[in-house]
Design a protein around this motif. Structure first.
Motif, PDB file in Angstrom:
ATOM      1  N   GLU A 318      -6.475   6.174   6.753  1.00 26.25           N
ATOM      2  CA  GLU A 318      -6.818   6.277   5.337  1.00 26.25           C
ATOM      3  C   GLU A 318      -5.591   6.607   4.486  1.00 26.25           C
ATOM      4  O   GLU A 318      -5.485   6.169   3.341  1.00 26.25           O
ATOM      5  CB  GLU A 318      -7.870   7.369   5.136  1.00 26.25           C
ATOM      6  N   GLY A 319      -4.669   7.378   5.051  1.00 27.51           N
ATOM      7  CA  GLY A 319      -3.505   7.801   4.291  1.00 27.51           C
ATOM      8  C   GLY A 319      -2.422   6.750   4.171  1.00 27.51           C
ATOM      9  O   GLY A 319      -1.748   6.652   3.133  1.00 27.51           O
ATOM     10  N   LEU A 320      -2.236   5.943   5.218  1.00 27.05           N
ATOM     11  CA  LEU A 320      -1.168   4.937   5.186  1.00 27.05           C
ATOM     12  C   LEU A 320      -1.324   3.942   4.037  1.00 27.05           C
ATOM     13  O   LEU A 320      -0.332   3.621   3.362  1.00 27.05           O
ATOM     14  CB  LEU A 320      -1.099   4.202   6.529  1.00 27.05           C
ATOM     15  N   PRO A 321      -2.533   3.415   3.745  1.00 28.08           N
ATOM     16  CA  PRO A 321      -2.661   2.488   2.608  1.00 28.08           C
ATOM     17  C   PRO A 321      -2.324   3.139   1.266  1.00 28.08           C
ATOM     18  O   PRO A 321      -1.816   2.461   0.359  1.00 28.08           O
ATOM     19  CB  PRO A 321      -4.136   2.065   2.670  1.00 28.08           C
ATOM     20  N   LEU A 322      -2.588   4.434   1.114  1.00 26.98           N
ATOM     21  CA  LEU A 322      -2.240   5.126  -0.128  1.00 26.98           C
ATOM     22  C   LEU A 322      -0.725   5.195  -0.294  1.00 26.98           C
ATOM     23  O   LEU A 322      -0.191   5.030  -1.399  1.00 26.98           O
ATOM     24  CB  LEU A 322      -2.842   6.535  -0.129  1.00 26.98           C
ATOM     25  N   MET A 323      -0.028   5.433   0.797  1.00 23.48           N
ATOM     26  CA  MET A 323       1.429   5.462   0.757  1.00 23.48           C
ATOM     27  C   MET A 323       1.991   4.056   0.567  1.00 23.48           C
ATOM     28  O   MET A 323       3.007   3.865  -0.115  1.00 23.48           O
ATOM     29  CB  MET A 323       1.949   6.083   2.055  1.00 23.48           C
ATOM     30  N   GLU A 324       1.340   3.071   1.158  1.00 25.24           N
ATOM     31  CA  GLU A 324       1.772   1.678   1.013  1.00 25.24           C
ATOM     32  C   GLU A 324       1.801   1.262  -0.453  1.00 25.24           C
ATOM     33  O   GLU A 324       2.759   0.602  -0.903  1.00 25.24           O
ATOM     34  CB  GLU A 324       0.836   0.754   1.791  1.00 25.24           C
ATOM     35  N   GLU A 325       0.773   1.632  -1.222  1.00 23.07           N
ATOM     36  CA  GLU A 325       0.716   1.247  -2.631  1.00 23.07           C
ATOM     37  C   GLU A 325       1.902   1.804  -3.399  1.00 23.07           C
ATOM     38  O   GLU A 325       2.491   1.126  -4.246  1.00 23.07           O
ATOM     39  CB  GLU A 325      -0.602   1.724  -3.247  1.00 23.07           C
ATOM     40  N   ASP A 326       2.255   3.052  -3.123  1.00 25.30           N
ATOM     41  CA  ASP A 326       3.400   3.675  -3.781  1.00 25.30           C
ATOM     42  C   ASP A 326       4.695   2.951  -3.418  1.00 25.30           C
ATOM     43  O   ASP A 326       5.536   2.675  -4.281  1.00 25.30           O
ATOM     44  CB  ASP A 326       3.479   5.144  -3.370  1.00 25.30           C
ATOM     45  N   PHE A 327       4.869   2.618  -2.143  1.00 21.46           N
ATOM     46  CA  PHE A 327       6.083   1.932  -1.707  1.00 21.46           C
ATOM     47  C   PHE A 327       6.150   0.517  -2.275  1.00 21.46           C
ATOM     48  O   PHE A 327       7.226   0.026  -2.631  1.00 21.46           O
ATOM     49  CB  PHE A 327       6.150   1.910  -0.177  1.00 21.46           C
ATOM     50  N   ARG A 328       5.018  -0.159  -2.353  1.00 22.01           N
ATOM     51  CA  ARG A 328       5.005  -1.511  -2.946  1.00 22.01           C
ATOM     52  C   ARG A 328       5.514  -1.463  -4.380  1.00 22.01           C
ATOM     53  O   ARG A 328       6.296  -2.342  -4.807  1.00 22.01           O
ATOM     54  CB  ARG A 328       3.595  -2.093  -2.905  1.00 22.01           C
ATOM     55  N   LEU A 329       5.061  -0.478  -5.123  1.00 23.04           N
ATOM     56  CA  LEU A 329       5.459  -0.365  -6.523  1.00 23.04           C
ATOM     57  C   LEU A 329       6.957  -0.105  -6.638  1.00 23.04           C
ATOM     58  O   LEU A 329       7.654  -0.735  -7.429  1.00 23.04           O
ATOM     59  CB  LEU A 329       4.668   0.770  -7.191  1.00 23.04           C
ATOM     60  N   ARG A 330       7.476   0.804  -5.831  1.00 29.93           N
ATOM     61  CA  ARG A 330       8.905   1.163  -5.940  1.00 29.93           C
ATOM     62  C   ARG A 330       9.827   0.114  -5.343  1.00 29.93           C
ATOM     63  O   ARG A 330      10.974  -0.014  -5.770  1.00 29.93           O
ATOM     64  CB  ARG A 330       9.134   2.519  -5.269  1.00 29.93           C
ATOM     65  N   LEU A 331       9.320  -0.643  -4.369  1.00 31.13           N
ATOM     66  CA  LEU A 331      10.136  -1.718  -3.785  1.00 31.13           C
ATOM     67  C   LEU A 331       9.916  -3.060  -4.464  1.00 31.13           C
ATOM     68  O   LEU A 331      10.550  -4.055  -4.112  1.00 31.13           O
ATOM     69  CB  LEU A 331       9.813  -1.859  -2.291  1.00 31.13           C
ATOM     70  N   SER A 332       9.000  -3.075  -5.444  1.00 32.43           N
ATOM     71  CA  SER A 332       8.649  -4.316  -6.175  1.00 32.43           C
ATOM     72  C   SER A 332       8.211  -5.415  -5.200  1.00 32.43           C
ATOM     73  O   SER A 332       8.690  -6.556  -5.265  1.00 32.43           O
ATOM     74  CB  SER A 332       9.850  -4.786  -7.008  1.00 32.43           C
ATOM     75  N   VAL A 333       7.305  -5.047  -4.312  1.00 36.27           N
ATOM     76  CA  VAL A 333       6.754  -6.007  -3.345  1.00 36.27           C
ATOM     77  C   VAL A 333       5.267  -6.198  -3.655  1.00 36.27           C
ATOM     78  O   VAL A 333       4.442  -5.354  -3.294  1.00 36.27           O
ATOM     79  CB  VAL A 333       6.924  -5.508  -1.892  1.00 36.27           C
ATOM     80  N   PRO A 334       4.905  -7.268  -4.365  1.00 36.91           N
ATOM     81  CA  PRO A 334       3.490  -7.479  -4.701  1.00 36.91           C
ATOM     82  C   PRO A 334       2.686  -7.923  -3.479  1.00 36.91           C
ATOM     83  O   PRO A 334       3.240  -8.394  -2.481  1.00 36.91           O
ATOM     84  CB  PRO A 334       3.556  -8.604  -5.744  1.00 36.91           C
ATOM     85  N   ARG A 335       1.391  -7.729  -3.570  1.00 32.67           N
ATOM     86  CA  ARG A 335       0.534  -8.215  -2.504  1.00 32.67           C
ATOM     87  C   ARG A 335       0.451  -9.725  -2.581  1.00 32.67           C
ATOM     88  O   ARG A 335       0.416 -10.331  -3.652  1.00 32.67           O
ATOM     89  CB  ARG A 335      -0.882  -7.618  -2.649  1.00 32.67           C
ATOM     90  N   LYS A 336       0.400 -10.364  -1.416  1.00 30.82           N
ATOM     91  CA  LYS A 336       0.323 -11.822  -1.378  1.00 30.82           C
ATOM     92  C   LYS A 336      -1.119 -12.272  -1.456  1.00 30.82           C
ATOM     93  O   LYS A 336      -2.029 -11.625  -0.997  1.00 30.82           O
ATOM     94  CB  LYS A 336       0.975 -12.341  -0.074  1.00 30.82           C
TER      95      LYS A 336
END
Length: 336
Positions: A318-336
């Motif tokens: 449950e926690g990993l997806p919450l951290m993933e969203e933060d990293f996506r935003l800071r790394l500018s990696v949008p979901r495909k």
């Protein structure tokens, strides 16, 4: 007989600690209803900034953050800058800090492996040898902690010191329990022994395994697992950690008390979980291990559960997806 009684009285006098000083009488004046003033050192860092968020939810708190921004970031506190109950001070805790506060959360210390390798110092204490130790870490842990203890004693504040599960080294006992702590210090001290914690605002590429795996997965890079991959760690989501710290500060138990999630995973299991949740196509690559990497690490949280009524609520998946969203935003990696 008189001499014996005198000696006993003298011994009794020596072993009776002085009570801590009382705060300013103005703070208990019937004409003044002050807020609880809370100092958070290292409050711009990963765990510290989440703790500040939680403390600021209470309108009766005034929060002061002291941070030198060596590893912390003002961005983590952006939403509180300008708030009437919040103050941010650029300060290195190895220098004295003169403030009037009721509680001190002392979290200031570089925590990630990358920063440990900067300006290394070797130190030997009896049979223990600590190599590749960050000089700033030593100064912060020793001088910074002395400064905060001195501040707590001067103003009569309760202080919570954050220790680390690294004190267990490569443990022979598994899971690890806290050692007894004699309650003889007149300062109102609390000690939290923090195990691996993860979540939003972690430094990207800071050398810690969860942030490494998530950053690699988002970039489409192989997930690098240090050999043999069977070494274990336990991972606590940051909101659970913050809840534990506040319960320890507000309670009557000194500690040290382990705070962590007893769910135990091998590094290969963690890599496969990150791969499944974030990027199923990336490979997992075994690389050479670093020296002195502990084989296992898992907290025994019996004290936290029984004394604080605390246990973690958020499981790893449950926690990993919450951290993933933060990293996506800071790394500018949008979901495909």
């Amino acid at each position: 007989m008189a001499s014996s009684n005198g000696a006993n009285n003298h011994a009794s006098h020596q072993t009776s600690p002085k009570p801590p000083p009382m705060p300013s009488p103005l703070r208990s004046s019937k004409f003044c209803q002050p807020k609880l003033r809370i100092l958070v050192t290292g409050g711009a860092g990963f765990i510290g900034s989440h703790l500040v968020d939680k403390l600021m939810e209470n309108d009766n708190n005034e929060v002061i953050v002291a941070d030198n921004f060596f590893t912390g970031s003002k961005d983590n506190l952006r939403k509180w800058i300008g708030h009437p109950n919040f103050e941010l001070v650029r300060h290195d805790v190895t220098e004295p800090l003169l403030v009037e506060v009721d509680q001190i959360y002392h979290l200031a210390c570089p925590a990630s492996p990358i920063f440990y390798k900067y300006n290394p110092v070797k130190a030997s204490i009896t049979s223990f040898t600590f190599s590749v130790i960050f000089y700033t870490t030593i100064k912060t842990n020793v001088i910074g902690t002395l400064n905060m203890l001195g501040l707590a004693k001067r103003v009569g504040a309760r202080i919570l010191l954050t220790s680390t599960s690294e004190v267990y080294g490569d443990p022979l006992e598994h899971p690890q329990k806290e050692e007894y702590w004699g309650n003889v210090n007149p300062i109102e001290i609390r000690i939290a022994r923090i195990f691996n914690t993860y979540g939003p605002r972690m430094n990207i590429d800071d050398g810690r395994v969860v942030s490494n795996f998530i950053a690699q997965a988002l970039r489409g890079e192989p997930l690098t697992v240090q050999s043999p991959g069977t070494q274990t760690r336990s991972f606590c989501y940051v909101s659970d950690m913050v809840d534990g710290l506040i319960r320890l500060m507000d309670g009557e138990h000194t500690g040290p008390i382990n705070l962590g999630n007893p769910g135990e995973f091998t590094m290969l299991e963690l890599a496969e979980t990150v791969k499944e949740l974030i990027s199923p196509s990336v490979p997992v690559k075994i690389v050479e291990n670093t020296p002195d990497d502990p084989r296992q690490r898992k907290p025994d949280i019996t004290k936290a559960t029984t004394l604080l009524g605390w246990e973690p609520k958020i499981i790893l998946r449950e926690g990993l997806p919450l951290m993933e969203e933060d990293f996506r935003l800071r790394l500018s990696v949008p979901r495909k």
